[in-house]
Enzyme design. Structure first.
Site, PDB file in Angstrom:
ATOM      1  N   ARG A  22       0.852  -1.201   0.000  1.00  0.00           N
ATOM      2  CA  ARG A  22       0.000   0.000   0.000  1.00  0.00           C
ATOM      3  C   ARG A  22       0.886   1.250   0.000  1.00  0.00           C
ATOM      4  NH1 ARG A  22      -1.822   1.611   4.540  1.00  0.00           N
ATOM      5  NH2 ARG A  22      -2.471  -0.436   5.300  1.00  0.00           N
ATOM      6  N   TYR A  53     -16.502  15.858 -16.068  1.00  0.00           N
ATOM      7  CA  TYR A  53     -16.939  14.459 -16.089  1.00  0.00           C
ATOM      8  C   TYR A  53     -18.004  14.282 -14.994  1.00  0.00           C
ATOM      9  CZ  TYR A  53     -16.998   9.513 -15.007  1.00  0.00           C
ATOM     10  OH  TYR A  53     -17.421   8.237 -14.734  1.00  0.00           O
ATOM     11  N   ASP A 104      -7.171  18.472 -14.638  1.00  0.00           N
ATOM     12  CA  ASP A 104      -7.487  17.124 -15.109  1.00  0.00           C
ATOM     13  C   ASP A 104      -7.078  17.087 -16.578  1.00  0.00           C
ATOM     14  OD1 ASP A 104      -8.668  14.859 -16.203  1.00  0.00           O
ATOM     15  OD2 ASP A 104     -10.428  14.939 -14.902  1.00  0.00           O
ATOM     16  N   LYS A 138      -7.794   5.984 -19.396  1.00  0.00           N
ATOM     17  CA  LYS A 138      -8.041   6.468 -20.751  1.00  0.00           C
ATOM     18  C   LYS A 138      -6.763   6.415 -21.603  1.00  0.00           C
ATOM     19  CE  LYS A 138     -12.188   7.252 -19.188  1.00  0.00           C
ATOM     20  NZ  LYS A 138     -12.203   6.911 -17.799  1.00  0.00           N
TER      21      LYS A 138
HETATM   22  O1  P1T Z   1     -13.188   6.370 -14.409  1.00  0.00           O
HETATM   23  P1  P1T Z   1     -12.027   6.857 -13.613  1.00  0.00           P
HETATM   24  O2  P1T Z   1     -10.718   6.233 -14.002  1.00  0.00           O
HETATM   25  O3  P1T Z   1     -12.271   6.823 -12.137  1.00  0.00           O
HETATM   26  O4  P1T Z   1     -11.805   8.401 -14.006  1.00  0.00           O
HETATM   27  C1  P1T Z   1     -12.749   9.400 -13.775  1.00  0.00           C
HETATM   28  C2  P1T Z   1     -12.587  10.506 -14.786  1.00  0.00           C
HETATM   29  C3  P1T Z   1     -11.951  11.672 -14.418  1.00  0.00           C
HETATM   30  N1  P1T Z   1     -11.763  12.693 -15.292  1.00  0.00           N
HETATM   31  C4  P1T Z   1     -12.211  12.610 -16.562  1.00  0.00           C
HETATM   32  C5  P1T Z   1     -12.009  13.763 -17.479  1.00  0.00           C
HETATM   33  C6  P1T Z   1     -12.866  11.463 -16.998  1.00  0.00           C
HETATM   34  O5  P1T Z   1     -13.294  11.423 -18.269  1.00  0.00           O
HETATM   35  C7  P1T Z   1     -13.083  10.377 -16.095  1.00  0.00           C
HETATM   36  C8  P1T Z   1     -13.813   9.149 -16.489  1.00  0.00           C
HETATM   37  N2  P1T Z   1     -14.628   9.303 -17.625  1.00  0.00           N
HETATM   38  C9  P1T Z   1     -15.402   8.346 -18.207  1.00  0.00           C
HETATM   39  C10 P1T Z   1     -15.532   7.094 -17.726  1.00  0.00           C
HETATM   40  C11 P1T Z   1     -16.134   8.790 -19.408  1.00  0.00           C
HETATM   41  O6  P1T Z   1     -16.610   7.949 -20.207  1.00  0.00           O
HETATM   42  O7  P1T Z   1     -16.235  10.003 -19.608  1.00  0.00           O
END
Ligand code: P1T
Length: 382
Positions: free
Chosen positions: A46, A98, A172, A197
């Site tokens: 961790r 998001y 972000d 992503k």
């Molecule tokens: O899904 P996660 O890895 O927890 O990330 C969240 C997140 C944060 N910031 C942005 C700009 C994002 O697009 C996302 C996650 N977005 C999607 C799952 C989507 O389809 O837009």
């Protein structure tokens, strides 16, 4: 090192016992000690794991930071940043985010006494006016999800720091990736990614990342990551590191295909408007050109027929574009924000800024562009 070399070599060392070029997947929770507190730098996974360390060093390198942190999701990376704040502190965030980020801000952290203002970050003035004595964090998503709005990172950071240098600015950078923009170079304190992503790039993991260039901030974030526990596992760290190594060539193709799709849609008779920062028609094209090296693979558009049924007919009929949440993988995806990724935002809030039933978001992949255009054409004609 240039960016295209950093993705492959940045922060990497050969594994010392064998010379292994890729770090092994250290699938272990714990590490043997010769005497209490006597160990080789690793105590418990961790706190740190060597596969994760290799990835975190790569994360730091590609964003021109000094420290990187890998989390179990993008949202847990955001959660870590917010846990630096205290009840009564204020956060200024963009009005297009998001859906999961918006949900975390309003539904999770509101009840712990954090206050959020959502402003249109198209204008630096809006941010400047919103800053109060209680402001502790500016949260920028640019380009935004799903409307592809652009905020001027450097100008917003300058105005903020001039008012109070203690206010943290976080970006972000999920949609742009460091291939296109490097916020730490523009003065921000924290870069965040949903590494699910483009960084991972293959739709095979869920992960978050934070990158910073300040040792004290790094120490604070590491404490929260360690104490809170939302770390990335060794297998996912290995996959993400493998993904980062091809980020630059994937992004090159995402940008080429994204541009072609945006231009195609812009001249299509059934399409009302296209949201892509690379188009001259984008209201912040000039800022996008200044702060981004190219414009990426995310394209949103609105159909002229604004009924939900027209959008659904399109969404049900693409064959190469897969109808699914997420983005940034090699394969093209199509998404319906109001019923999928942004359903958690109240309808009045969504409609105020233009996230309506006729809005469709594409994550343009790296397939042959002709197959992508043909797929869009046949689905638009259904
Ligand atoms: O899904 P996660 O890895 O927890 O990330 C969240 C997140 C944060 N910031 C942005 C700009 C994002 O697009 C996302 C996650 N977005 C999607 C799952 C989507 O389809 O837009």
């Amino acid at each position: 090192m240039k960016f295209n070399t950093k993705t492959i070599h940045g922060g990497q060392e050969h594994e010392p016992s064998t010379g292994s070029v890729m770090p092994p997947i250290f699938q272990t929770s714990t590490y043997a000690q010769s005497s209490p507190g006597q160990h080789k730098g690793y105590e418990y996974s961790r706190a740190a794991n060597p596969t994760r360390t290799a990835l975190e060093n790569s994360f730091a390198a590609i964003e021109n930071g000094t420290h990187g942190f890998a989390f179990s999701s993008g949202l847990s990376a955001i959660d870590c940043v917010l846990k630096m704040l205290h009840p009564g502190d204020e956060v200024i965030a963009g009005d297009d985010l998001y859906g999961g980020t918006y949900r975390m801000f309003t539904k999770m952290f509101g009840k712990y006494g954090l206050k959020f203002q959502f402003v249109d970050m198209n204008s630096v003035e809006n941010v400047s006016k919103a800053i109060t004595d209680a402001t502790k964090l500016i949260w920028l998503e640019t380009p935004t999800n799903p409307l592809m709005k652009i905020a001027d990172i450097e100008a917003i950071t300058k105005v903020t720091k001039a008012k109070n240098s203690e206010i943290l600015v976080a970006v972000d950078n999920t949609f742009a990736t460091p291939y296109l923009q490097r916020p730490l170079d523009l003065g921000v304190d924290i870069v965040m990614h949903s590494a699910t992503k483009y960084l991972g790039g293959h739709s095979d993991l869920v992960m978050g990342a934070l990158m910073v260039k300040d040792a004290t901030l790094a120490e604070q974030l590491h404490f929260i990551q360690f104490a809170g526990g939302a770390v990335a596992g060794p297998m996912d760290s290995f996959l993400a590191l493998r993904g980062v190594k091809t980020l630059h060539i994937r992004m090159q193709r995402h940008c080429e295909n994204g541009k072609a799709v945006a231009h195609y849609l812009e001249s299509h008779p059934k399409v009302k408007e296209v949201f892509y920062p690379g188009l001259e028609s984008h209201p912040n094209h000039a800022i996008a050109k200044k702060q981004m090296d190219d414009f990426g693979g995310m394209v949103s558009f609105r159909l002229k027929d604004e009924s939900q049924q027209a959008a659904f007919t399109f969404l049900e009929n693409t064959t190469v574009f897969i109808l699914a949440e997420s983005l940034g993988g090699v394969e093209s995806l199509v998404n319906h924000p109001t019923t999928m990724t942004h359903a958690s935002i109240p309808v009045e809030e969504r409609e105020k800024i233009g996230i309506t039933d006729s809005l469709i978001r594409l994550s343009v992949g790296i397939e042959d562009v002709n197959d992508l255009l043909q797929d869009l054409e046949q689905a638009l004609n259904k």
